[in-house]
Design a protein around this motif. Structure first.
Motif, PDB file in Angstrom:
ATOM      1  N   UNK A 167      36.521  56.808  42.376  1.00  0.00           N
ATOM      2  CA  UNK A 167      37.232  57.756  42.908  1.00  0.00           C
ATOM      3  C   UNK A 167      36.962  58.077  44.263  1.00  0.00           C
ATOM      4  N   UNK A 168      35.408  58.009  44.482  1.00  0.00           N
ATOM      5  CA  UNK A 168      34.764  58.245  45.756  1.00  0.00           C
ATOM      6  C   UNK A 168      35.289  57.020  47.080  1.00  0.00           C
ATOM      7  N   UNK A 169      35.868  56.146  46.605  1.00  0.00           N
ATOM      8  CA  UNK A 169      36.464  55.191  47.431  1.00  0.00           C
ATOM      9  C   UNK A 169      38.213  54.896  47.376  1.00  0.00           C
ATOM     10  N   UNK A 170      38.506  56.084  46.788  1.00  0.00           N
ATOM     11  CA  UNK A 170      40.105  56.204  46.677  1.00  0.00           C
ATOM     12  C   UNK A 170      40.803  55.352  45.676  1.00  0.00           C
ATOM     13  N   UNK A 171      39.878  55.095  44.661  1.00  0.00           N
ATOM     14  CA  UNK A 171      40.534  54.118  43.899  1.00  0.00           C
ATOM     15  C   UNK A 171      40.383  54.727  42.356  1.00  0.00           C
ATOM     16  N   UNK A 172      41.602  54.581  41.828  1.00  0.00           N
ATOM     17  CA  UNK A 172      41.852  55.273  40.219  1.00  0.00           C
ATOM     18  C   UNK A 172      41.532  54.300  39.264  1.00  0.00           C
ATOM     19  N   UNK A 204      42.775  48.788  38.551  1.00  0.00           N
ATOM     20  CA  UNK A 204      42.321  49.852  39.572  1.00  0.00           C
ATOM     21  C   UNK A 204      43.414  50.006  40.584  1.00  0.00           C
ATOM     22  N   UNK A 205      43.848  51.198  40.721  1.00  0.00           N
ATOM     23  CA  UNK A 205      44.936  51.339  41.571  1.00  0.00           C
ATOM     24  C   UNK A 205      44.354  52.439  42.841  1.00  0.00           C
ATOM     25  N   UNK A 206      44.975  51.849  43.888  1.00  0.00           N
ATOM     26  CA  UNK A 206      44.801  52.858  45.270  1.00  0.00           C
ATOM     27  C   UNK A 206      45.262  54.060  44.916  1.00  0.00           C
ATOM     28  N   UNK A 207      44.495  55.060  45.032  1.00  0.00           N
ATOM     29  CA  UNK A 207      45.217  56.626  44.879  1.00  0.00           C
ATOM     30  C   UNK A 207      46.242  57.058  45.575  1.00  0.00           C
ATOM     31  N   UNK A 208      45.946  56.492  46.982  1.00  0.00           N
ATOM     32  CA  UNK A 208      47.365  57.065  47.781  1.00  0.00           C
ATOM     33  C   UNK A 208      48.418  56.327  47.656  1.00  0.00           C
ATOM     34  N   UNK A 209      48.422  55.126  47.618  1.00  0.00           N
ATOM     35  CA  UNK A 209      49.652  54.240  47.278  1.00  0.00           C
ATOM     36  C   UNK A 209      50.036  53.683  46.240  1.00  0.00           C
ATOM     37  N   UNK A 219      48.391  38.256  37.329  1.00  0.00           N
ATOM     38  CA  UNK A 219      49.257  38.326  36.230  1.00  0.00           C
ATOM     39  C   UNK A 219      50.677  38.385  36.566  1.00  0.00           C
ATOM     40  N   UNK A 220      50.992  39.343  37.688  1.00  0.00           N
ATOM     41  CA  UNK A 220      52.274  39.453  37.843  1.00  0.00           C
ATOM     42  C   UNK A 220      52.805  39.114  39.372  1.00  0.00           C
ATOM     43  N   UNK A 221      52.125  38.200  39.892  1.00  0.00           N
ATOM     44  CA  UNK A 221      52.403  37.678  41.488  1.00  0.00           C
ATOM     45  C   UNK A 221      52.734  38.568  42.302  1.00  0.00           C
ATOM     46  N   UNK A 222      51.697  39.531  42.457  1.00  0.00           N
ATOM     47  CA  UNK A 222      51.860  40.847  43.443  1.00  0.00           C
ATOM     48  C   UNK A 222      51.284  40.509  44.862  1.00  0.00           C
ATOM     49  N   UNK A 223      50.717  39.297  44.922  1.00  0.00           N
ATOM     50  CA  UNK A 223      50.132  38.919  46.438  1.00  0.00           C
ATOM     51  C   UNK A 223      48.882  38.346  46.210  1.00  0.00           C
ATOM     52  N   UNK A 224      47.979  38.652  47.221  1.00  0.00           N
ATOM     53  CA  UNK A 224      46.616  37.803  47.235  1.00  0.00           C
ATOM     54  C   UNK A 224      45.606  38.429  46.556  1.00  0.00           C
ATOM     55  N   UNK A 225      45.061  37.823  45.396  1.00  0.00           N
ATOM     56  CA  UNK A 225      44.044  38.323  44.314  1.00  0.00           C
ATOM     57  C   UNK A 225      42.796  38.519  45.098  1.00  0.00           C
ATOM     58  N   UNK A 226      42.531  37.746  45.988  1.00  0.00           N
ATOM     59  CA  UNK A 226      41.089  37.731  46.730  1.00  0.00           C
ATOM     60  C   UNK A 226      41.307  38.950  47.677  1.00  0.00           C
ATOM     61  N   UNK A 227      42.348  39.257  48.278  1.00  0.00           N
ATOM     62  CA  UNK A 227      42.488  40.194  49.208  1.00  0.00           C
ATOM     63  C   UNK A 227      42.337  41.346  48.653  1.00  0.00           C
ATOM     64  N   UNK A 228      42.965  41.851  47.442  1.00  0.00           N
ATOM     65  CA  UNK A 228      42.718  42.901  46.640  1.00  0.00           C
ATOM     66  C   UNK A 228      41.277  43.080  46.232  1.00  0.00           C
ATOM     67  N   UNK A 229      40.467  42.137  45.824  1.00  0.00           N
ATOM     68  CA  UNK A 229      39.132  42.112  45.219  1.00  0.00           C
ATOM     69  C   UNK A 229      38.328  42.578  46.643  1.00  0.00           C
ATOM     70  N   UNK A 230      38.550  41.722  47.553  1.00  0.00           N
ATOM     71  CA  UNK A 230      37.811  42.143  48.949  1.00  0.00           C
ATOM     72  C   UNK A 230      37.928  43.411  49.502  1.00  0.00           C
ATOM     73  N   UNK A 231      38.883  43.988  49.228  1.00  0.00           N
ATOM     74  CA  UNK A 231      39.344  45.378  49.403  1.00  0.00           C
ATOM     75  C   UNK A 231      38.336  46.125  48.717  1.00  0.00           C
ATOM     76  N   UNK A 232      38.389  46.248  47.474  1.00  0.00           N
ATOM     77  CA  UNK A 232      37.623  46.998  46.607  1.00  0.00           C
ATOM     78  C   UNK A 232      36.135  46.680  47.032  1.00  0.00           C
ATOM     79  N   UNK A 233      35.539  45.482  47.211  1.00  0.00           N
ATOM     80  CA  UNK A 233      34.231  45.151  47.677  1.00  0.00           C
ATOM     81  C   UNK A 233      33.930  45.638  48.939  1.00  0.00           C
ATOM     82  N   UNK A 234      34.681  45.816  49.802  1.00  0.00           N
ATOM     83  CA  UNK A 234      34.743  46.505  51.240  1.00  0.00           C
ATOM     84  C   UNK A 234      34.614  47.804  51.214  1.00  0.00           C
ATOM     85  N   UNK A 235      35.298  48.489  50.606  1.00  0.00           N
ATOM     86  CA  UNK A 235      35.448  50.007  50.208  1.00  0.00           C
ATOM     87  C   UNK A 235      33.977  50.494  49.713  1.00  0.00           C
ATOM     88  N   UNK A 236      33.614  49.564  48.728  1.00  0.00           N
ATOM     89  CA  UNK A 236      32.286  50.138  48.109  1.00  0.00           C
ATOM     90  C   UNK A 236      30.945  49.699  48.703  1.00  0.00           C
TER      91      UNK A 236
END
Ligand code: TMP
Length: 253
Positions: A167-172, A204-209, A219-236
């Motif tokens: 929550x502290x980094x905007x993730x639900x 893990x869902x972005x709280x804003x978007x 699972x559902x072909x929504x884009x780059x998995x590493x980009x998503x995981x890197x986003x979490x790692x960067x925020x933390x």
């Protein structure tokens, strides 16, 4: 550090004998699977990110007094963990309806649940990890009633910790899965959080978007998995500054 012989290879990790008795080396692969391995791929850099993220969450849990199997990170893909006897259950905590629960009960995905709900699945890939009740768990002896009390309290503490940190980094934190292991100390046993805690085993869902930042991207072909995981790692703040997982393997010491 020299690792010993390979003991087990799962879908996303390999376990090797550790340097001392009672230890294991846990290696994070780049392999991704979904829907009980019906969908399989190799995602460059996923293992490196999950190694770091799991370390981050396990160390934090240790600091608030929730015991885990984690001992130390060894390198980009490996961590030293305590060897434990895994209880054959997937312990799932849900805060919002999603995935199999949304489907099973016909609840709209994303609806907040009246309170966190803990559920158990039997760890058995052939059977597709079926949902089981505490009656089943007690009757078949997969865990004792005392274990189940401890598991419930660990699961809720992990939920509060992860929910707050994210929550502290905007993730639900929508839901997650943990595995619990038994560690023997003389005649006593205690339970520890084992396996991994990573975006492979959480929603893990972005709280804003509302953007999904977890394995549902794969699972559902929504884009780059590493980009998503890197986003979490960067925020933390888990990855060193200016590093992206694409620069492997020099980016993380
Ligand atoms: P589910 O909605 O598919 O039952 O999943 C609930 C949570 O558990 C979700 O965060 C993903 C995680 N999970 C795993 O980590 N491994 C699994 O094998 C399954 C089925 C779910």
């Amino acid at each position: 550090m020299a690792r010993g012989k390979k003991l087990y290879e799962g879908k996303a990790k390999v376990l090797y004998e550790g340097p001392e008795p009672g230890t294991l080396v846990q290696y994070f692969k780049d392999d991704a699977t979904a829907f009980n391995a019906q969908k399989v791929d190799v995602i460059d850099g996923k293992g490196v990110l999950n190694n770091r993220l799991s370390e981050y969450f396990m160390v934090g849990l240790g600091q608030i007094g929730v015991p885990t199997h984690f001992l130390k990170r060894l390198n980009m893909r490996e961590q030293l963990v305590r060897s434990c006897e895994i209880i054959p259950l997937e312990v799932i905590v849900r805060n919002y309806a999603a995935g199999s629960m949304a489907k099973r009960l016909g609840i709209e995905e994303g609806k907040q649940l009246p309170r966190p709900i803990v559920e158990y699945s039997l760890k058995n890939d052939e059977l597709g990890d079926p949902l089981v009740t505490e009656e089943y768990i007690a009757a078949f002896g997969w865990a004792s009633p005392q274990d189940m009390d401890d598991i419930l309290s660990i699961a809720l503490r992990v939920n509060d910790f992860l929910s707050g940190v994210l929550y502290g980094v905007g993730i639900k934190l929508v839901d997650f899965k943990i595995e619990v292991g038994r560690v023997y100390e003389g005649d006593f046993q205690r339970l520890v959080v084992a396996d991994e805690i990573s975006p492979d085993s959480c929603r893990l869902w972005d709280i804003e978007t509302g953007r999904k930042l977890d394995k549902d991207v794969f699972r559902h072909d929504l884009g780059s998995l590493t980009e998503a995981y890197a986003e979490i790692a960067n925020r933390l703040g888990v990855l060193p500054k200016n590093a992206t997982p694409m620069q492997k393997p020099t980016l993380i010491n």
